[in-house]
Every structure is written in structure tokens, then in C-alpha cells.
Design a protein around this motif. Structure first.
Motif, mmCIF file in Angstrom:
data_model
loop_
_atom_site.group_PDB
_atom_site.id
_atom_site.type_symbol
_atom_site.label_atom_id
_atom_site.label_comp_id
_atom_site.label_asym_id
_atom_site.label_seq_id
_atom_site.Cartn_x
_atom_site.Cartn_y
_atom_site.Cartn_z
ATOM 1 N N TYR A 150 0.838 -1.188 0.000
ATOM 2 C CA TYR A 150 0.000 0.000 0.000
ATOM 3 C C TYR A 150 0.876 1.243 0.000
ATOM 4 N N GLU A 151 0.225 2.397 -0.170
ATOM 5 C CA GLU A 151 0.960 3.655 -0.136
ATOM 6 C C GLU A 151 1.533 3.881 1.264
ATOM 7 N N ARG A 152 2.587 4.677 1.325
ATOM 8 C CA ARG A 152 3.238 4.948 2.597
ATOM 9 C C ARG A 152 2.269 5.600 3.580
ATOM 10 N N ARG A 153 1.432 6.527 3.076
ATOM 11 C CA ARG A 153 0.519 7.215 3.989
ATOM 12 C C ARG A 153 -0.523 6.271 4.573
ATOM 13 N N ALA A 154 -0.869 5.205 3.823
ATOM 14 C CA ALA A 154 -1.829 4.237 4.357
ATOM 15 C C ALA A 154 -1.219 3.443 5.496
ATOM 16 N N CYS A 155 0.118 3.239 5.432
ATOM 17 C CA CYS A 155 0.793 2.505 6.499
ATOM 18 C C CYS A 155 1.000 3.382 7.730
ATOM 19 N N CYS A 156 1.419 4.632 7.476
ATOM 20 C CA CYS A 156 1.739 5.520 8.593
ATOM 21 C C CYS A 156 0.513 5.864 9.419
ATOM 22 N N PHE A 157 -0.631 5.959 8.765
ATOM 23 C CA PHE A 157 -1.838 6.365 9.464
ATOM 24 C C PHE A 157 -2.813 5.204 9.610
ATOM 25 N N ALA A 158 -2.269 3.984 9.557
ATOM 26 C CA ALA A 158 -3.150 2.816 9.602
ATOM 27 C C ALA A 158 -3.903 2.726 10.919
ATOM 28 N N GLN A 159 -3.276 3.157 12.034
ATOM 29 C CA GLN A 159 -3.950 3.029 13.320
ATOM 30 C C GLN A 159 -5.141 3.969 13.423
#
Length: 421
Positions: A150-159
Motif C-alpha cells: 500500500y501507499e506509505r501514507r496508508a501505512c503511517c496512518f493505519a492506526q
């Protein structure tokens, strides 16, 4: 990138969301007869929900995944659209550098990038319509998993995010017990006694089914590793044609790229050049390209079945259906619907007893049908026009035809009930 360990699990999806939101195919495939496929897809969803995530396939140039059931057994192959060879989220780093630094030197000029998942589905649809049964059933679905990229932003803000979004792609049934064709054929060449006479006839029958499929969809990537054989001596002999994502060109492959050709790799095999028993009847064809006289190169039962199906109305219907399928992603590129099928020239090759290898060398023609059921063949236009034109029916059976020659007209009895207005 993969989500971090503390990200929100996919179990935040409700059961109704998973079952109603992701059992989705193209409109053409959402018909009766897909119950087995939908049941398989439910098993995949339940396994992901229970924590059994798909596993990335290390081979290949795209992000493809083995999908497993709750017991860990492989049941399907999922190929997300945004992880295809030149897609932005392709996890294979060599393709990333190729896409960014030297895209113009690679790829296929006759294909639209990042539409392989539709090509996989289209091959399955045509396989079913012709009753070939050599392509594992494939549909377009949406699927979510923490093992996808997934995109980086989807990982960083997954919580903080509600959930990881599902990805759209092709979902193909996994076939078990099959091996790459070159492995099996090498064993047959080393020990010819492994094949009985009946198995030899059956293999020719299955091999020619794959040839018919490849020729119709103009597969630009058929090699010995992406068609499989399952052979248990004296018991089972089956064939599976997989990896059909580089088919359905929007330009003639022969003229789209002058530096790179895309031949059918099966042309050089003995089964593409051999002949079977003499047929009961034969259509005389005064062509200089005909090398086999008085012998039928095609399996007779397959030949009869294909000739019965390849009517002008069927060609019109299947072209319309594939066009509708590719409109599924027309927002990405409107040229997707200008795919080319080679169907009518397959019929002519069957009628005129041409070998598959000779059929693959035919020059392309444009075929049109009017309301009276008259099929008109026109010689292939010049390369400049070919690149922008749409080929509805196929290629010519006359390699010696010149660009300025008069059109050849074939009159075919129209369907009194189903003929389009």
C-alpha cells in the motif's frame, strides 16, 4: 510498504461487508455458473479474516499472490491492478527502476499498461464461451490483506484509519498437480513410452485448444513456463493456460514495434506442424502457402466444434462482450476498448486445413459483417492506419494479398433469430 505491526487488523470488517462488498466480478461473469468461484472466493475471505494472509509469489515481474484457505492450502492467484509490472505499487524493485528511468525501452507498444487483470479475465471469458476449458476460471474481484503493498501514507496512518482499502485485480483458480510444459515435454522426449497412443491424441487435442485461445486473444507472452501440464501416466492428462495478462492488443503486434516481435512460442513445436488422419471432406484452397495436402492438421472433433461456434453472430457477440469488459476500466485509458481479436481467420484456417504454425503466419485483415450476414474481408491497412484502427474479427488467410487488392466477400447464412439488426 507493508503495514507496521501495530496497524489496525483487517478483522474490523464486518461479515456482511466482506461477503457483499468483495464478491464482485465484471457484469459478464456475474451469471449463473459462477457459484463454485464465489464459494472459493468466500473461503479466501474467511481465511484472511482468520489471519491466513496471501503470500507474495517471488517469481515474475509483478505483485502476484498465492491466496490460501483456512487450512493453508493454495486455492487461487490474485494479481492486484496497482501491483502490475509498470504500476506505482509494484513490489518488485527492478520494475520500479525500469519504469522510472527507461520506460520507453521496455514494455509492449501494442498493449495498454496496467490492464493485465482485465486481460486475464477476458481470456477466461473467451475460454468459457468456446468451451475450451484450458484457462482456470478468472474474475475481477476486490480483496484486502495486510500482505499487499500500500501507499506509505496508508501505512503511517493505519492506526487512525478505519481499515486498509481493498484492491481490485484478477482472481484465478489455482490448479494443483501441474508442472511447466517444458519439464513434462522433456520427460516425454527422454522416454517416449510415457505417452500411450490415446494420450498422444488427447495431448494434441488439448494443445490445439490452447493454440485456438492464444490466436484469438493474440497472446504476446506465451512461452513454455506459462502453460502447464498434469500427466499421470495411464490415468490423467490435462493442460492449463495461465498468465494471460499480456494479450488483447490495441495495435497489430507485428507493426506496433519494429524492434521487437512477439511470436507464439508454440510455433516451433512439432505438434503445431504435424497432421492427423485424412478428413472425410476437404475444402480445396488454391494458396501457395498451403504445405499440407490431403491431410487434416486439426483434431477433427475440435475442428467441428469450433466451426459450429464461430458464426458471424457469435463473433459479433463475443467482440461486444469483451469490449464491455474492457470498459470496466475505461477511465484509465479509453483505448482499452480497441482490443483486437482474431476469430474469423481461425475459422478460415480450420475450413482450409492449415496447420497451426502456418495459421500463425497469416497477414492481418479487417473483417466486417452487415445485417444480411455477409462477411467482408479487407486487406490490412498500412502500418500508420493499423495503429489507430480496431480489428473486430481477425486476420487474413491470404499472406500474398496486396494492400490494394479488391476485398474478398464470404457469404454466410445469417441466424434468422439472433442476427443483429
Amino acid at each position: 510498504e507493508k503495514p507496521k505491526s501495530g496497524s489496525t487488523p483487517l478483522t474490523s470488517y464486518t461479515d456482511s461487508e466482506r461477503r457483499s462488498g468483495f464478491i464482485a466480478s465484471t457484469k459478464e461473469s456475474a451469471t449463473a455458473g459462477d457459484e463454485d468461484f464465489n464459494d472459493l472466493f468466500r473461503q479466501a475471505q474467511d481465511a484472511i479474516h482468520a489471519g491466513t494472509q496471501p503470500e507474495l509469489i517471488p517469481e515474475g515481474s509483478s505483485g502476484s499472490y498465492f491466496v490460501r484457505d483456512a487450512a493453508g492450502q493454495r486455492i487461487a492467484v490474485f494479481k492486484p491492478k496497482d501491483e502490475e509490472p509498470f504500476a506505482p505499487l509494484n513490489p518488485k524493485w527492478p520494475k520500479f527502476f525500469q519504469r522510472v528511468m527507461c520506460f520507453c525501452c521496455f514494455g509492449r507498444a501494442c498493449l495498454i499498461p496496467n490492464s493485465g487483470y482485465l486481460s486475464e479475465t477476458g481470456a477466461s471469458v473467451i475460454d468459457q464461451r468456446l468451451d475450451l476449458n484450458v484457462v482456470p476460471k478468472t474474475r475481477v474481484v476486490k480483496l484486502a490483506s495486510s500482505s499487499f503493498y500500500y501507499e506509505r501514507r496508508a501505512c503511517c496512518f493505519a492506526q487512525n484509519a478505519a481499515r486498509i482499502r481493498p484492491k481490485e485485480g484478477s482472481f484465478q483458480t489455482f490448479v494443483t498437480g501441474y508442472e511447466p510444459a517444458d519439464h513434462v515435454i522433456a520427460r516425454w522426449q527422454y522416454d517416449p513410452s510415457l505417452l500411450t497412443d490415446e494420450e498422444k491424441k488427447r495431448f494434441v487435442y488439448l494443445f490445439q485448444k490452447m493454440i485456438a485461445l492464444d490466436y484469438i486473444i493474440r497472446n504476446t507472452d506465451r512461452h513454455m513456463d506459462n502453460w502447464l501440464i498434469r500427466h499421470i501416466p495411464g490415468q490423467t492428462l490435462e493442460l492449463a493456460a495461465i498468465d494471460n495478462g499480456l494479450a488483447f492488443p490495441v495495435k497489430h503486434p507485428e507493426v506496433a514495434s519494429r524492434l521487437r516481435r512477439f511470436p507464439f512460442k508454440w510455433q516451433s513445436l512439432e505438434w503445431a506442424n504435424q497432421v492427423n488422419t485424412p478428413p472425410n471432406t476437404r475444402i480445396e484452397l488454391p494458396q501457395s502457402t498451403r504445405k499440407i495436402n490431403n491431410l487434416q492438421p486439426w483434431d477433427e472433433s475440435l475442428r467441428r466444434d469450433l466451426l459450429a461456434k464461430l458464426t458471424p453472430y457469435f463473433v459479433h457477440t463475443i467482440c461486444k462482450e469483451i469490449k464491455t469488459l474492457f470498459r470496466h476500466d475505461i477511465g484509465a485509458n479509453r483505448l482499452l476498448v480497441n482490443n483486437q481479436l482474431r476469430m474469423w481467420n481461425l475459422r478460415l484456417a480450420l475450413e482450409n486445413s492449415m496447420t497451426p504454425a502456418d495459421m500463425a503466419k497469416l497477414e492481418p485483415l479487417t473483417v466486417k459483417k452487415n445485417s444480411l450476414g455477409v462477411v467482408t474481408e479487407q486487406p490490412a491497412p498500412e502500418p500508420a492506419n493499423v495503429n489507430s484502427g480496431r480489428q473486430a474479427g481477425g486476420a487474413a488467410p491470404a499472406p500474398e494479398a496486396k494492400a490494394g487488392a479488391d476485398p474478398v466477400v464470404f457469404k454466410t447464412a445469417p441466424d434468422p433469430v439472433k442476427a443483429p439488426p
